[in-house]
Scaffold this active site. Structure first.
Site, PDB file in Angstrom:
ATOM      1  CG  ASN A  88      29.803  54.077  57.647  1.00  0.00           C
ATOM      2  OD1 ASN A  88      30.218  55.147  57.093  1.00  0.00           O
ATOM      3  ND2 ASN A  88      30.283  52.903  57.078  1.00  0.00           N
ATOM      4  NE  ARG A 134      26.313  45.694  56.242  1.00  0.00           N
ATOM      5  CZ  ARG A 134      27.301  45.559  55.411  1.00  0.00           C
ATOM      6  NH1 ARG A 134      28.292  45.272  56.133  1.00  0.00           N
ATOM      7  NH2 ARG A 134      27.373  46.005  54.418  1.00  0.00           N
ATOM      8  CB  CYS A 140      34.592  57.662  53.867  1.00  0.00           C
ATOM      9  SG  CYS A 140      33.698  56.822  53.032  1.00  0.00           S
ATOM     10  CE1 TYR A 183      27.418  53.519  50.451  1.00  0.00           C
ATOM     11  CE2 TYR A 183      29.740  54.229  49.782  1.00  0.00           C
ATOM     12  CZ  TYR A 183      28.725  53.411  50.651  1.00  0.00           C
ATOM     13  OH  TYR A 183      29.587  52.372  51.485  1.00  0.00           O
ATOM     14  CG  HIS A 197      28.691  56.808  52.396  1.00  0.00           C
ATOM     15  ND1 HIS A 197      28.165  55.662  52.978  1.00  0.00           N
ATOM     16  CD2 HIS A 197      30.127  56.673  52.176  1.00  0.00           C
ATOM     17  CE1 HIS A 197      29.302  54.700  53.587  1.00  0.00           C
ATOM     18  NE2 HIS A 197      30.465  55.405  53.241  1.00  0.00           N
TER      19      HIS A 197
END
Length: 421
Positions: A144, A90, A164, A244, A194
């Site tokens: 995700n 990440r 989500c 987002y 998102h």
């Protein structure tokens, strides 16, 4: 009822376990299996999970294991919350795109594509093993990028629904602003994972009074501040975008911010270290307050509600989920995965009808759906050219020089997770 959580060693897991404990009348879990290859984390999380169940007098049994096949054997539902490559991957996803002037984020843009490439093959392997163990089991995907992962699962014929926490988080915030119970609010929530907008906020179900105009008239400043977008933009849109959308509506501003502060991955890694130290305390028998800062707020309520609806037909009749478009949004392919209100039950999720949307929304959705087509193709078949095309198609990238450099960086940072690289 047996539920299995893949990625059970996640620091998220106590949030989920707390929901199972509190909401046992909605979802009576007899056996909860936490499976994770990280034995040290799993031991800490599993110990706290058992103490949470004991504190709330839950009669269910909690099992921890690193054996995936044993974990999914006989499971009625399998929840996926894994992170291939961990926080280290990440951190890379959030870092190298910034070198090209693009948003560095783990679910969208170049970082989101990297995560999809690492994740889709692993999830499909897990899903096949679930299908062999119990063809009727439901797979609930919280991993995700949820839209792409859920689409991969559905295209492979799995019984899957994506989940989500954006919608349930907004529902709770709007309910507080309006001083009503969250269950009284039904969101007209539409988009892709998102990439969503609240086009209506209704009292007492999908046919109820739309109080979004009242909400915006009285609380637009607070909502805008929470989204970190200008109040004037909300006034002009007349809808509430998810946070987002800031990556799209204020891209360059976000890039400047990300270049001058620690990455979210670094913050989360530090927080996880502190959380695991807390979990090791044998006196701790409830989820700690720090967990609220980790992310995933209200995940447990959403997960319990969805699992209950799929497995028993109880729970809320309408829920925001990621599921197959199937003609709901006529400007997207039928096999696209959309995030909308759906009627959910033992047969799955059926999207509710969606009212017409502004082309500002539909155009961006169509653009990102085209990217997701190419991203999934790259995840399934590999190859540098497929990665390049996916990056070039993304509205946050869209220039061939950026796409070339980002392709090189993505492959270089993810070779150990890409069988074809």
């Amino acid at each position: 009822m047996k539920l299995t959580v893949v990625g059970g060693g996640s620091t998220y897991t106590p949030e989920l376990v707390d929901g199972f404990a509190r909401l046992r009348d909605t979802l009576p879990v007899e056996e909860l299996v936490l499976v994770d290859p990280a034995a040290d984390r799993l031991e800490l999380v599993g110990g706290l999970a058992r103490r949470i169940f004991a504190r709330q007098d839950h009669p269910g049994r909690i099992v921890t294991t690193s054996d995936l096949d044993a974990a999914v054997e006989g499971a009625d539902a399998v929840l996926l919350q894994l992170r291939v490559g961990g926080q280290a991957a990440r951190l890379q996803d959030e870092t190298w795109p910034l070198d090209c002037g693009c948003v560095g984020q783990e679910t969208t843009g170049a970082g989101g594509l990297a995560k999809a490439l690492r994740t889709v093959p692993v999830v499909l392997d897990i899903a096949e093993r679930v299908r062999r163990a119990n063809p009727r089991a439901w797979i609930i995907d919280f991993t995700n990028p949820v839209g792409i992962v859920t689409r991969a699962l559905l295209q492979a014929g799995h019984r899957a629904v994506g989940l989500c926490n954006v919608a349930i988080g907004l529902q709770r915030k709007f309910a507080a602003l309006l001083d009503v119970a969250p269950a009284e609010l039904h969101l007209d929530h539409v988009g892709l994972n998102h990439l969503t907008w609240e086009t209506g906020v209704r009292l007492h179900g999908p046919e109820g009074e739309d109080v979004l105009p009242r909400l915006l008239a009285g609380h637009a400043d607070a909502i805008a501040a929470d989204l970190r977008l200008p109040r004037a933009l909300l006034d002009r849109l007349g809808v509430v975008p998810s946070y987002y959308l800031r990556y799209y509506y204020a891209h360059d501003e976000v890039v400047r911010e990300l270049r001058t502060k620690p990455s979210r991955a670094a913050e989360v890694a530090a927080m996880e270290k502190e959380l695991l130290a807390l979990y090791a305390d044998p006196a701790l028998d409830e989820k700690p307050a720090l967990l609220a800062k980790r992310g995933g707020a209200f995940y447990s309520e959403a997960a319990v509600d969805l699992a209950a609806a799929l497995l028993t037909g109880s729970g809320s009749p309408y829920q925001v989920v990621n599921t197959r478009n199937a003609g709901t949004l006529p400007y997207l392919p039928d096999d696209a995965v959309i995030e909308v209100q759906a009627a959910v039950g033992p047969k799955g999720a059926s999207p509710l009808p969606v009212t017409s949307l502004d082309p500002l929304c539909t155009g961006l959705m169509a653009h990102v759906t085209a990217y997701e087509d190419l991203a999934l193709d790259a995840a399934l078949r590999g190859g540098r050219d497929r990665v390049f095309k996916a990056l070039l198609s993304h509205p946050l990238i869209g220039q061939y020089e950026y796409a070339e450099e980002l392709t090189d960086r993505l492959v270089a940072h993810n070779r150990e997770h890409l069988a074809w690289a």
